[in-house]
Design a protein around this motif. Sequence first.
Motif, PDB file in Angstrom:
ATOM      1  N   SER A 270     105.829   3.591  28.419  1.00 14.53           N
ATOM      2  CA  SER A 270     106.371   3.568  29.464  1.00 14.53           C
ATOM      3  C   SER A 270     107.917   3.724  29.025  1.00 14.53           C
ATOM      4  CB  SER A 270     106.141   2.390  30.318  1.00 14.53           C
ATOM      5  OG  SER A 270     104.768   2.360  30.636  1.00 14.53           O
ATOM      6  N   GLN A 271     108.138   3.288  27.686  1.00 17.18           N
ATOM      7  CA  GLN A 271     109.485   2.968  27.292  1.00 17.18           C
ATOM      8  C   GLN A 271     110.223   4.402  26.603  1.00 17.18           C
ATOM      9  OE1 GLN A 271     108.610  -0.403  24.946  1.00 17.18           O
ATOM     10  NE2 GLN A 271     109.566  -1.441  26.333  1.00 17.18           N
ATOM     11  N   ILE A 272     109.466   5.464  26.879  1.00 15.14           N
ATOM     12  CA  ILE A 272     110.135   6.887  26.070  1.00 15.14           C
ATOM     13  C   ILE A 272     109.925   7.884  26.790  1.00 15.14           C
ATOM     14  CG2 ILE A 272     109.831   6.001  23.782  1.00 15.14           C
ATOM     15  CD1 ILE A 272     107.120   7.895  23.526  1.00 15.14           C
ATOM     16  N   ILE A 273     110.640   8.852  26.778  1.00 14.54           N
ATOM     17  CA  ILE A 273     110.655  10.019  27.774  1.00 14.54           C
ATOM     18  C   ILE A 273     109.549  11.179  27.407  1.00 14.54           C
ATOM     19  CG2 ILE A 273     112.121  11.994  28.719  1.00 14.54           C
ATOM     20  CD1 ILE A 273     114.699  10.419  28.480  1.00 14.54           C
ATOM     21  N   ARG A 274     108.697  10.955  27.753  1.00 19.72           N
ATOM     22  CA  ARG A 274     107.526  11.973  27.739  1.00 19.72           C
ATOM     23  C   ARG A 274     106.651  12.061  28.787  1.00 19.72           C
ATOM     24  NH1 ARG A 274     106.296  12.912  22.472  1.00 19.72           N
ATOM     25  NH2 ARG A 274     104.531  14.126  23.343  1.00 19.72           N
ATOM     26  N   THR A 275     105.673  12.940  28.829  1.00 20.08           N
ATOM     27  CA  THR A 275     105.093  13.356  30.140  1.00 20.08           C
ATOM     28  C   THR A 275     103.745  12.487  30.438  1.00 20.08           C
ATOM     29  OG1 THR A 275     103.760  14.947  28.736  1.00 20.08           O
ATOM     30  CG2 THR A 275     105.752  15.824  30.045  1.00 20.08           C
ATOM     31  N   ASP A 276     103.542  11.742  29.461  1.00 18.59           N
ATOM     32  CA  ASP A 276     102.048  10.878  29.361  1.00 18.59           C
ATOM     33  C   ASP A 276     101.922   9.919  30.643  1.00 18.59           C
ATOM     34  OD1 ASP A 276     101.162  12.079  26.795  1.00 18.59           O
ATOM     35  OD2 ASP A 276     103.099  11.264  26.307  1.00 18.59           O
ATOM     36  N   ILE A 277     102.871   9.103  30.916  1.00 15.07           N
ATOM     37  CA  ILE A 277     102.838   8.101  31.812  1.00 15.07           C
ATOM     38  C   ILE A 277     102.911   8.735  33.402  1.00 15.07           C
ATOM     39  CG2 ILE A 277     104.324   6.235  32.867  1.00 15.07           C
ATOM     40  CD1 ILE A 277     102.778   5.193  30.635  1.00 15.07           C
ATOM     41  N   GLN A 278     103.811   9.699  33.531  1.00 17.50           N
ATOM     42  CA  GLN A 278     103.830  10.385  34.735  1.00 17.50           C
ATOM     43  C   GLN A 278     102.534  11.106  35.265  1.00 17.50           C
ATOM     44  OE1 GLN A 278     107.421  12.812  34.433  1.00 17.50           O
ATOM     45  NE2 GLN A 278     108.464  11.369  35.837  1.00 17.50           N
ATOM     46  N   ALA A 279     102.058  11.843  33.796  1.00 15.98           N
ATOM     47  CA  ALA A 279     100.711  12.528  34.163  1.00 15.98           C
ATOM     48  C   ALA A 279      99.545  11.555  34.604  1.00 15.98           C
ATOM     49  CB  ALA A 279     100.262  13.289  33.012  1.00 15.98           C
ATOM     50  N   SER A 280      99.642  10.354  33.927  1.00 18.85           N
ATOM     51  CA  SER A 280      98.714   9.170  34.279  1.00 18.85           C
ATOM     52  C   SER A 280      99.125   8.770  35.696  1.00 18.85           C
ATOM     53  CB  SER A 280      98.985   8.099  33.379  1.00 18.85           C
ATOM     54  OG  SER A 280      98.022   6.997  33.649  1.00 18.85           O
ATOM     55  N   LEU A 281     100.276   8.557  36.129  1.00 22.61           N
ATOM     56  CA  LEU A 281     100.589   8.292  37.648  1.00 22.61           C
ATOM     57  C   LEU A 281      99.886   9.183  38.545  1.00 22.61           C
ATOM     58  CD1 LEU A 281     101.678   6.235  39.748  1.00 22.61           C
ATOM     59  CD2 LEU A 281     103.891   7.372  39.099  1.00 22.61           C
ATOM     60  N   PHE A 282     100.137  10.400  38.473  1.00 25.27           N
ATOM     61  CA  PHE A 282      99.612  11.428  39.120  1.00 25.27           C
ATOM     62  C   PHE A 282      98.183  11.619  39.220  1.00 25.27           C
ATOM     63  CE2 PHE A 282     103.715  13.547  39.123  1.00 25.27           C
ATOM     64  CZ  PHE A 282     104.037  13.637  40.340  1.00 25.27           C
ATOM     65  N   MET A 283      97.491  11.049  38.132  1.00 25.15           N
ATOM     66  CA  MET A 283      96.067  11.159  37.935  1.00 25.15           C
ATOM     67  C   MET A 283      95.389   9.917  38.954  1.00 25.15           C
ATOM     68  SD  MET A 283      95.358  12.170  34.249  1.00 25.15           S
ATOM     69  CE  MET A 283      93.503  12.221  34.165  1.00 25.15           C
ATOM     70  N   LEU A 284      96.350   8.723  38.563  1.00 20.77           N
ATOM     71  CA  LEU A 284      95.883   7.596  39.658  1.00 20.77           C
ATOM     72  C   LEU A 284      95.834   7.861  40.996  1.00 20.77           C
ATOM     73  CD1 LEU A 284      97.113   4.833  37.205  1.00 20.77           C
ATOM     74  CD2 LEU A 284      94.860   5.467  37.650  1.00 20.77           C
ATOM     75  N   LEU A 285      96.955   8.682  41.444  1.00 19.76           N
ATOM     76  CA  LEU A 285      97.106   8.974  42.664  1.00 19.76           C
ATOM     77  C   LEU A 285      96.197   9.837  43.342  1.00 19.76           C
ATOM     78  CD1 LEU A 285     101.320   9.502  42.738  1.00 19.76           C
ATOM     79  CD2 LEU A 285      99.889   7.839  43.785  1.00 19.76           C
ATOM     80  N   CYS A 286      95.728  10.962  42.573  1.00 22.32           N
ATOM     81  CA  CYS A 286      94.629  11.835  42.710  1.00 22.32           C
ATOM     82  C   CYS A 286      93.265  10.917  42.917  1.00 22.32           C
ATOM     83  CB  CYS A 286      94.546  12.854  41.943  1.00 22.32           C
ATOM     84  SG  CYS A 286      93.240  14.087  42.135  1.00 22.32           S
TER      85      CYS A 286
END
Length: 554
Positions: free
Chosen positions: A157-173
């Motif tokens: 959550s402290q670096i610019i990568r796609t992993d956290i955002q991908a995880s958030l969209f997965m949780l929303l789905c």
Amino acid sequence: MRVQGPFARGPAILLFGILLLAVVTRLQGIGFGLPALYDPDEPLFALSAVKLLAERTLNPGWFGHPGTTTIYGLALVDILVVGVSLLTGRFDSLHAITTAAYADPGILILPGRVSIMLCGVASVYMTWRIGKRLGGEGAGLVAAGLLAINAVHIAYSQIIRTDIQASLFMLLCLNAAIGVAQTGRLRAYLVAGALAGAACATKWPAASVFVCVIGACTMRCAAQAGVAGGDRRGEIMRLALSALAAVAALLVISPYILIDVHTVVANLSGEAQAHHVGATGRGLAANLGWYLRRPLGGSMGAAGLVVAAAGMVLVLLRGGVARATLLPIALLFFILISAQTLIWERWAVPLLPLAALFTGLAVSALVTWARAKGGRPAALAVAAVMMAALVPPAMSALAARATERAHDTRALASAWVRDHVPAGSRIVLEHLAFDLLDPKWTFLLPAGDRGCLEASGQLEAKAGPGALDSWRGKRAVVDFGTMDEGGLPSCRADFAVFSHYDRYKAEGALYAREAARYERFVRGGRLRATFRPEQDRIGGPFIRIVDLRGGRSR
């Protein structure tokens, strides 16, 4: 499984406290390393976002993850930074801001990290929401609380990568899929599909979250079998529309996947690697064990793994919405990443909230059982025992990770260079040590087929993501070991600061050629300093600083 015992009072206050804790733990140390850039992908994403603004285009120009939502999100953050900078008079133009950012990346990197941090906090919130829907308030609070202090989740959550955002969209789905299972409405199907598409536009493997929608549809079809008035055909039709919504969302968010298909193919071929130094897997079973021991067990502790496994068994036995939605994505994603030829800690990020949810469901069920058997005192005692078993290992891992980030080998090496390397020296450098940029030294960066390039020249030319991607080509990593042999004369230097040398030496069977390249280059030189990582104390790679002034490389 709704909990009425110790979790019944003040849930809103507890949730607020958990979210506040999530913010504090993720903000602490968020500027680590700056102005140096320790993660190799951060500059790629940052430069891709700057390119959108500088060239006034919507084409990200890179689709390796594909990372489109991340790049577009960073562009919006950059617009905000530019607006604030212009209004406050700190800079007078976009050109001035981008020029300053090439010298001090923190100007754009830090706000970008904050945006990722907010996605991490949103993931904690969604974990609570899903846990509450599946197992009651207590399950949601336990799951959110454990994710809030998860060391691996905090780190990414402290670096610019796609992993956290991908995880958030997965949780929303997943949350939308729960709505599908409960209502079967077309709107729920379409929302779930669109969110799966958004997850895929962030990171390709995140498309697997659509299995939640399939599971919800399957559950509804099974419930309607043999029931008069059942609408199984309608459910299947709505599932097909959900899949179309996923594809449509992917293409709306990232239309250049079709428009710039040549770049997509080239980027994917660069991402597809049979092996990677320090990250080569050893087969499905070994990879499963690695993920259990390292990112999952390392951040949750042995007790956390046991309780999460108990939660999975509980969900399997009890059935219902959780078995139709939560269990399939957890199992599928775990197997999916473990079946790859490479293993990366960051690939496990989407599993962390899922594991927290299983843990929350297990704790909630145990507390409910204790209350039924022994009343409120028994429930309080069980809750206390569970927290005593689950929280300390997570906090210990968090403290260790924070200590390692605060004491990185690359920062120690930079300090040594400042104190010991004479002015006018030429230095081969493998990591992006912007903290060392100073006119009194000349830094040479290994750049694949280009040989070694002077860092100052690249900064003045404002090398963008296209340049970085051309350096990489089909290489898994850009460093001295993978540099073209013909480029070695361009690397004549007085000192070398190597951060990948020992990784290749440790895997000499796979990387004999790369290791030999380092050996030839430093032959006749003198090892001046080494900086070793130490578990729970010092983070980063093994750093070697070699004085080449008496060797052949000069």
